[in-house]
Design a protein around this motif. Structure first.
Motif, mmCIF file in Angstrom:
data_model
loop_
_atom_site.group_PDB
_atom_site.id
_atom_site.type_symbol
_atom_site.label_atom_id
_atom_site.label_comp_id
_atom_site.label_asym_id
_atom_site.label_seq_id
_atom_site.Cartn_x
_atom_site.Cartn_y
_atom_site.Cartn_z
ATOM 1 N N THR A 119 2.312 8.659 -9.651
ATOM 2 C CA THR A 119 3.228 7.816 -10.313
ATOM 3 C C THR A 119 3.940 8.973 -11.929
ATOM 4 O OG1 THR A 119 1.681 6.958 -10.658
ATOM 5 C CG2 THR A 119 2.555 6.844 -12.421
ATOM 6 N N GLY A 157 2.535 7.260 -3.235
ATOM 7 C CA GLY A 157 1.556 6.962 -4.240
ATOM 8 C C GLY A 157 2.033 7.537 -5.410
ATOM 9 N N GLU A 195 0.751 0.621 -9.116
ATOM 10 C CA GLU A 195 -0.218 -0.285 -8.569
ATOM 11 C C GLU A 195 0.855 -0.638 -7.371
ATOM 12 O OE1 GLU A 195 -3.005 0.985 -8.137
ATOM 13 O OE2 GLU A 195 -3.594 2.472 -9.597
ATOM 14 N N THR A 245 1.052 -1.038 -0.384
ATOM 15 C CA THR A 245 -0.157 0.132 -0.288
ATOM 16 C C THR A 245 0.869 1.275 0.373
ATOM 17 O OG1 THR A 245 -2.170 1.380 1.198
ATOM 18 C CG2 THR A 245 -0.209 0.384 2.513
ATOM 19 N N PHE A 246 0.086 2.438 -0.220
ATOM 20 C CA PHE A 246 0.956 3.752 -0.467
ATOM 21 C C PHE A 246 1.173 4.363 0.572
ATOM 22 C CE2 PHE A 246 -0.295 3.164 -4.977
ATOM 23 C CZ PHE A 246 0.758 3.046 -5.439
#
Length: 305
Positions: free
Chosen positions: A51, A49, A59, A8-9
């Motif tokens: 990109t 999180g 992801e 998870t971020f």
């Protein structure tokens, strides 16, 4: 294989030691048994999180890390440049916080015999970032260059590379605790904070030709105050402010040509890299915590020996 991965971020605590399937070398690729992986702010942004604009999506689960050094243990079909057992360093957008990483041969170079493993593992990312920015700004003989956050790994490379390319004066911004370090690598130190542009003018009354921002909007605005030509300013961290100010954005363009040039400068003794901290893979979260304090000078790496 073992990897420092995130499911998870979030903050540094999401980086945990995990068991993941080892990658296999395909045609034109090598698999490297990683000995050292560099830690960068790029990795921390991925963890949080973000990109990169050139990727469709990131992801979880994700193994961060975009620079490495180690020993080739698989050579894919058609690979002639590297044999099993070759000592190498290279780069990959993700996947380097792991016991094994696969990369195309176009992202790998031979490690010089005189380059320690910790330096090799932390060499490619920041070194090429500095090279790209300074080349874009056309830094060369006779220039006066301003480098913000000059005591960090990216700043360290930038100062030394500017000097190697003939810059007459390199001004480096940093906290006072890092001023002696900046002098040791050839920079004129200037303290961060309010009145920065005036302090830069005081040490460079002839003007500043180019500036590289590794801090954020405040430093970028100060750069615009002291550099006449905004085409000779770049930021690594404040793209929105750059667009607002009319400062060109830096496009990512890492290559083995850049990396070989930097490796040769190291072999000649013209670039050095101080290792600020080396953490075992299981303590990747602590490495990120140290990185994000913004204190200290030099490079943080993960060791896998």
């Amino acid at each position: 294989m073992k990897a420092a991965a995130l499911t998870t971020f979030g903050g540094p605590e999401v980086l945990t030691l995990s068991d993941v399937a080892p990658p296999q070398a395909g045609p034109g690729e090598v698999r490297v048994r990683v000995r050292v992986a560099g830690v960068q702010h790029f990795d921390a942004r991925i963890r949080g999180g973000w990109t990169p604009p050139y990727l469709k999506a990131v992801e979880p689960p994700v193994v961060p890390g975009n620079e490495f050094a180690g020993v080739v243990d698989q050579a894919g079909e058609g690979v002639t440049e590297f044999e099993v057992g070759a000592e190498v360093l290279g780069f990959s957008t993700l996947g380097c916080y792991a016991e094994y990483v696969v990369a195309p041969v176009a992202k790998v170079v031979h490690k010089p015999a005189n380059m320690p493993w910790q330096i090799a593992g932390g060499f490619s990312g920041n070194g090429q970032g500095a090279h790209m920015a300074l080349q874009d700004m056309k830094v060369g003989p006779g220039d006066t260059v301003l480098i913000h956050a000059a005591a960090g790994a990216l700043g360290t490379f930038s100062v030394q590379l500017a000097k190697a390319w003939g810059a007459t004066t390199v001004i480096g911004t940093a906290s006072e605790a890092n001023h002696a370090y900046l002098r040791s690598i050839g920079a004129v130190p200037v303290t961060y904070g309010e009145g920065l542009a005036d302090r830069v003018r005081a040490v460079a009354p002839q003007g500043v030709d180019a500036a590289m921002d590794n801090v954020g909007p405040e430093a970028l605005r100060a750069s615009v105050e002291v550099v006449k030509d905004r085409n000779r300013i770049r930021t690594m961290v404040a793209d929105e402010t750059a667009q607002e100010l009319g400062v060109p954005l830096l496009a990512p363009a890492r290559s083995t040509t850049r990396l070989r040039e930097l490796v040769e400068l190291y072999a000649q003794g013209r670039i050095e890299l101080h290792i600020r901290g080396a953490y075992p893979l299981a303590r990747a979260a602590d490495a990120h915590r140290a990185l994000e304090t913004g204190h200290g000078h030099g490079k943080i790496v993960l060791t896998l020996d």
